[in-house]
Design an enzyme around this catalytic site. Structure first.
Site, PDB file in Angstrom:
ATOM      1  N   HIS A 371       0.797  -1.236   0.000  1.00 22.71           N
ATOM      2  CA  HIS A 371       0.000   0.000   0.000  1.00 22.71           C
ATOM      3  C   HIS A 371       0.820   1.272   0.000  1.00 22.71           C
ATOM      4  CE1 HIS A 371      -3.995  -1.812   0.843  1.00 22.71           C
ATOM      5  NE2 HIS A 371      -3.259  -2.747   1.421  1.00 22.71           N
ATOM      6  N   ARG A 563      -5.672  11.808   5.976  1.00 26.54           N
ATOM      7  CA  ARG A 563      -4.671  11.933   7.025  1.00 26.54           C
ATOM      8  C   ARG A 563      -3.727  13.092   6.710  1.00 26.54           C
ATOM      9  NH1 ARG A 563      -4.545   7.967  11.277  1.00 26.54           N
ATOM     10  NH2 ARG A 563      -2.583   8.961  11.790  1.00 26.54           N
ATOM     11  N   LYS A 568       1.108  14.460   1.323  1.00 29.93           N
ATOM     12  CA  LYS A 568      -0.229  14.774   0.815  1.00 29.93           C
ATOM     13  C   LYS A 568      -0.407  16.282   0.591  1.00 29.93           C
ATOM     14  CE  LYS A 568      -2.320  10.788   3.228  1.00 29.93           C
ATOM     15  NZ  LYS A 568      -2.922   9.927   2.186  1.00 29.93           N
ATOM     16  N   THR A 670      -8.286   6.712  -2.110  1.00 35.13           N
ATOM     17  CA  THR A 670      -9.633   6.191  -2.285  1.00 35.13           C
ATOM     18  C   THR A 670     -10.639   7.316  -2.055  1.00 35.13           C
ATOM     19  OG1 THR A 670      -9.374   5.394  -0.014  1.00 35.13           O
ATOM     20  CG2 THR A 670      -9.272   3.745  -1.763  1.00 35.13           C
ATOM     21  N   LYS A 674     -14.296   8.646  -3.923  1.00 34.81           N
ATOM     22  CA  LYS A 674     -15.555   8.983  -3.247  1.00 34.81           C
ATOM     23  C   LYS A 674     -16.031  10.386  -3.640  1.00 34.81           C
ATOM     24  CE  LYS A 674     -13.810   6.151   0.488  1.00 34.81           C
ATOM     25  NZ  LYS A 674     -13.059   6.191   1.751  1.00 34.81           N
TER      26      LYS A 674
HETATM   27  C1  NBG Z   1      -2.682   3.785   1.931  1.00 33.08           C
HETATM   28  C2  NBG Z   1      -2.174   4.631   0.781  1.00 33.08           C
HETATM   29  C3  NBG Z   1      -3.328   5.091  -0.070  1.00 33.08           C
HETATM   30  C4  NBG Z   1      -4.157   3.896  -0.501  1.00 33.08           C
HETATM   31  C5  NBG Z   1      -4.573   3.097   0.724  1.00 33.08           C
HETATM   32  C6  NBG Z   1      -5.339   1.866   0.365  1.00 33.08           C
HETATM   33  C7  NBG Z   1      -1.594   3.113   3.983  1.00 33.08           C
HETATM   34  C8  NBG Z   1      -0.385   2.532   4.603  1.00 33.08           C
HETATM   35  N1  NBG Z   1      -1.558   3.262   2.671  1.00 33.08           N
HETATM   36  O1  NBG Z   1      -2.845   5.769  -1.195  1.00 33.08           O
HETATM   37  O2  NBG Z   1      -1.480   5.737   1.264  1.00 33.08           O
HETATM   38  O3  NBG Z   1      -5.293   4.320  -1.185  1.00 33.08           O
HETATM   39  O4  NBG Z   1      -3.440   2.697   1.438  1.00 33.08           O
HETATM   40  O5  NBG Z   1      -4.642   1.084  -0.535  1.00 33.08           O
HETATM   41  O6  NBG Z   1      -2.575   3.416   4.637  1.00 33.08           O
END
Ligand code: NBG
Length: 836
Positions: A371, A563, A568, A670, A674
């Protein structure tokens, strides 16, 4: 939405299953009396909520138990989704939608003199996750059930989930999340399925009765894992999968020996330390914390889960050599990757299977989802800590490693660098166990979460593994469930859409394409705008309540919720706000569309810079919101305690979605999906799933800016100097000067200095390099918003073309490419008739 689903054939309408308004009303009253032990006259809102929740849960149980019986059928293949986090959000509203009894329940509640929205709002959400990763697990559970895939989610029942965020004097303050304090009506404890989990101690060799020399583990401590089950019901289907979360308890909760010698504290001490394991969720996303308790948590739930699966498999009448046929286990990030060593231990040590066979089973069982590319998120454990806590697992990992490296040595005899990079043990300095390497070696598939991210994985962190196994790394682009993120969060939009194209889109999101037929339909456009206005008014009320700030619902709602993290770039957003504000101060007649900037998100408690960014947002908000000169044109708010519940009011109300991470760093995102689903337009970089969203909705309906991932790498390789950008940009200088002068910090020039210094000295996330492009792009947004017809068309097109990002599509891809599993229809009739 009306309840149009096929209800099972239930002959007798009893209080547990009946769906008529009258039965529902009676069931609620009955639960209030017999479960809550209250008369209506003295019942609290929580009592009524509980009574309703039990009424709804009762109506899920036929489906749930019948689905569970399927797990035990030998030929049924089960997806086990192992995740340290499940960020579910409140259940009640979602279950009503998936059951299709919302209208009946609303009426029954009203006839009881209550209000359904109030009862829904009463639920404390289970915040058992940090952000994207945990919420993805929750969306995937919804889609698995909706697609009728037998699945079990395994995780930890944290007593305290993600902290509640308060804002005091502009700073984040963390408050314990006591989500269980009023009881949790959705879960059922299953103490009879408890398992024991060992920790510490030593290993020893011995000769078994067949004369074979074997190893066994003698743990120092044993802790009991107790499962708590929650039903995850699919949308209008009979499948209700199980989310099984484990609580840690002492095997002996009271030490009589200690008590008898007068050591009263010692007598309960073991209970306390054992329970610590499932006490609290670590509040860090994207940052691995080398804390022993964290490793204990991971091993605890993974061992519970694997022992549970083995029990199910054996109960289904099968033998362990076919375990990989019964179960396919998905590792949600590296957190559960200790499972590779644990399954080996269970098979070899406990079930007497030879190493080679056990290794084949293990490799065919696991698959791993990555992730993030952020180096600080890659989990590695100091070897000595690991060996003290899990001595047998360390031995197993070393043996896996030796066998693996023997192959690498042969295959790449002229490249010694490979060996040290691919090893499961980092030996560059103090030794570490590398959990990502364990997950890569111990499974049959690895996937990234968006096309760009999967490509970058192959080119960077997993390059060596990709060269070794060219087919092993795949991509499954993330998705989100339209049930929660459209139907539940945005009922008026759902209604408008269903009015035009029926309700089929809720399970087949690609069908939203039909909305393109209404693009030029005046009435439809007006209705579309009307829905957005209504949702903005709704969010305006929430913000009035929580922040005491009055918003103008006719302004452009420009939203960044996620977050807090430097990559970001919430602070890039702030630089734009200050730029705009400064322009208005210089030129009060400047024509701009009135804007409201809305932020929300938690910072990891130890992440000083992220907390300073929150303070900066709030400080800028205070100045701007109190400046009469910009009153009806600019507003800034930070909505405290961003969580699933609040987010359901945020996405539908947004006009503009801020997805402005440094390209190459956001694995997928994600929230971006949304927002789009709810008709917001995106301003974003070519990062994560933004790339694919833009491809789908069309470049002309997406506000793109900034360096690409490739350009970011090139710039960094050339040598990036933020001063180059600062020196040639007077407007940016002015923004920095304002901050540094103490203008936003009550005259204190030092407050934000760490932030400014960081940007000027190193700027690791390239804010300054992207600043001008972002400002220019925001000017385009401003222009576009001032043409409402055009904006509405773009908004409709975003929704019409967002179908790809349903988690149903993601889950189908996992099923085909990785899990090799297919739907199993759950029958209700048999059970009901047997009962009757
Ligand atoms: C997060 C990423 C996102 C991604 C989500 C779900 C963690 C460690 N990673 O970009 O930063 O959409 O995972 O895959 O939370």
């Amino acid at each position: 939405m009306t309840a149009s689903m096929d209800q099972p054939h239930i002959q007798v309408e009893d209080d547990r299953t009946g769906l008529s308004i009258e039965t529902l009303r009676r069931a609620m009253a009955d639960n209030l009396f017999y479960i809550q032990g209250k008369w209506p006259e003295v019942a609290t809102r929580n009592d009524f909520y509980m009574a309703l929740a039990y009424t709804v849960r009762d109506r899920m149980l036929q489906r749930w138990l019948n689905s569970q019986r399927n797990y035990l059928r030998p030929e049924v293949r089960i997806v086990a989704y192992l995740s340290a986090e499940f960020l579910l959000g409140p259940h009640l509203g979602n279950n009503l939608i998936n059951l299709g009894i919302e209208d009946e329940v609303r009426q029954a509640v009203e006839e009881s003199g209550l209000n359904l929205q109030h009862l829904i709002a009463q639920e404390e959400e289970p915040g058992l996750g940090n952000g994207g990763l945990g919420r993805l697990a929750a969306c995937y559970m919804d889609s698995l059930a909706t697609l009728e895939i037998p699945a079990i989610g395994y995780g930890i029942r944290y007593e305290f989930g993600i902290f509640d965020q308060q804002i005091r004097d502009g700073w984040q303050v963390e408050v314990t999340d006591k989500w269980l304090q009023h009881g949790n009506p959705w879960e059922i404890a299953r103490p009879e399925a408890s398992v024991n989990v060992g920790f510490g101690g030593r290993t020893e060799g011995y000769t078994d009765s067949d004369g074979r020399y074997r190893m066994r583990w003698i743990p120092h401590q044993v802790i009991k894992g107790i499962p708590y089950d929650t039903a995850i019901l699919g949308y209008r289907v009979n499948t209700a999968n199980t989310l099984r979360l484990w609580t840690a308890e002492a095997v002996e909760s009271f030490n009589f020996q200690a008590f008898n010698v007068g050591d009263y504290y010692g007598a309960v001490n073991q209970k306390v330390t054992s329970e610590n394991i499932s006490k609290v969720l670590y509040p860090n996303d994207e940052q691995a914390q080398g804390k022993q308790l964290r490793l204990e948590q991971q091993y605890f739930f993974v061992s519970c889960a694997l022992q549970d699966m083995i029990r199910i498999h054996l109960t289904a009448g099968r033998t362990l050599d076919t375990f990989q046929e019964k179960f396919t286990v998905q590792l949600n990030d590296t957190h559960p990757s200790i499972g590779v060593a644990e399954l080996m231990r269970l098979l070899v040590d406990e079930h007497n299977i030879d190493w080679v066979t056990a290794w084949e089973i293990t490799q065919q069982t696991f698959a791993y989802t990555n992730h993030t590319l952020l180096p600080e998120a890659l989990e590695k454990w100091p070897l000595d800590l690991f060996g003290r806590l899990l001595p047998r697992h360390l031995e197993i990992i070393l043996e896996i490693n030796q066998r693996f490296l023997d192959k690498i040595r042969v295959q790449y005899f002229n490249d010694p660098g490979k060996l040290s990079r691919m090893s499961l043990i980092d030996e560059q300095g103090p030794r570490y166990v590398r959990m990502a390497n364990l997950a890569c070696v111990g499974g049959h598939a690895i996937n990234g979460v968006a096309a760009l991210h999967s490509d970058l994985l192959k080119q960077t962190v997993l390059k060596d593994f990709h060269e070794l196994w060219p087919d092993k790394i795949r991509n499954v682009t993330n998705g989100v469930t339209p049930r929660r993120w459209m139907v539940l969060s945005n009922p008026s939009l759902a209604l408008l859409i269903s009015d035009k194209i029926g309700t089929h889109w809720i399970r087949h999101l690609e069908e939203l394409r039909q909305l393109e037929n209404y693009l030029d339909d005046r009435g439809f456009q007006d209705a579309w705008r009307h829905v957005k206005q209504e949702r903005k008014a709704n969010l305006t009320r929430l913000i009035q309540e929580r922040c005491g700030v009055t918003l103008n619902p006719n302004s452009l709602f420009d939203v960044q919720v996620k977050r807090l993290h430097e990559y970001k770039r919430q602070h890039l957003n702030v630089l734009h706000i200050i730029t705009l504000y400064d322009r208005l101060r210089q030129n009060p007649n400047l024509e701009i569309a009135p804007r409201t900037f809305i932020f929300g998100g938690k910072a990891a408690p130890g992440y000083v810079m992220a907390k300073l960014i929150i303070k900066l947002i709030n400080s800028v908000a205070t100045v701007i919101n109190n400046d009469p000169a910009v009153q009806d044109r600019l507003k800034v708010v930070f909505l405290p305690d961003y969580n699933v519940t609040n987010s359901q009011r945020v996405y539908p109300a947004a006009d503009l979605s801020e997805q402005i991470s440094t390209a190459g760093l956001e694995a997928s995102g994600t929230g971006n999906m949304k927002f789009s689903m709810n008709g917001a337009l995106t301003i974003g970089t070519l990062d994560g799933a933004n790339v694919e969203i833009r491809e789908e909705v069309g470049a002309e309906n997406f506000f793109l800016f900034g360096l690409t991932a490739k350009e970011v790498i090139e710039l960094k390789t050339r040598g990036y100097n933020p001063w180059d950008y600062h020196n040639q940009n007077p407007e940016l200088q002015e923004v920095f000067n304002l901050i540094r002068s103490g203008f936003f910090s009550g005259g204190d020039p030092g407050l934000f200095e760490p932030l400014i210094a960081n940007l000027l000295q190193s700027d690791p996330y390239l804010l300054l390099a992207d600043y001008q492009a972002y400002i220019d792009c925001q000017a385009t947004v401003d222009q576009a918003y001032r043409n409402p017809d055009h904006w509405t068309r773009m908004s409709i097109l975003n929704v019409a073309r967002i179908g790809k990002f349903s988690s149903d599509r993601s889950i189908r891809e996992y099923c085909q490419q990785i899990w090799h599993t297919s739907p199993v229809h759950v029958e209700l009739k048999e059970y009901v008739q047997a009962q009757a």
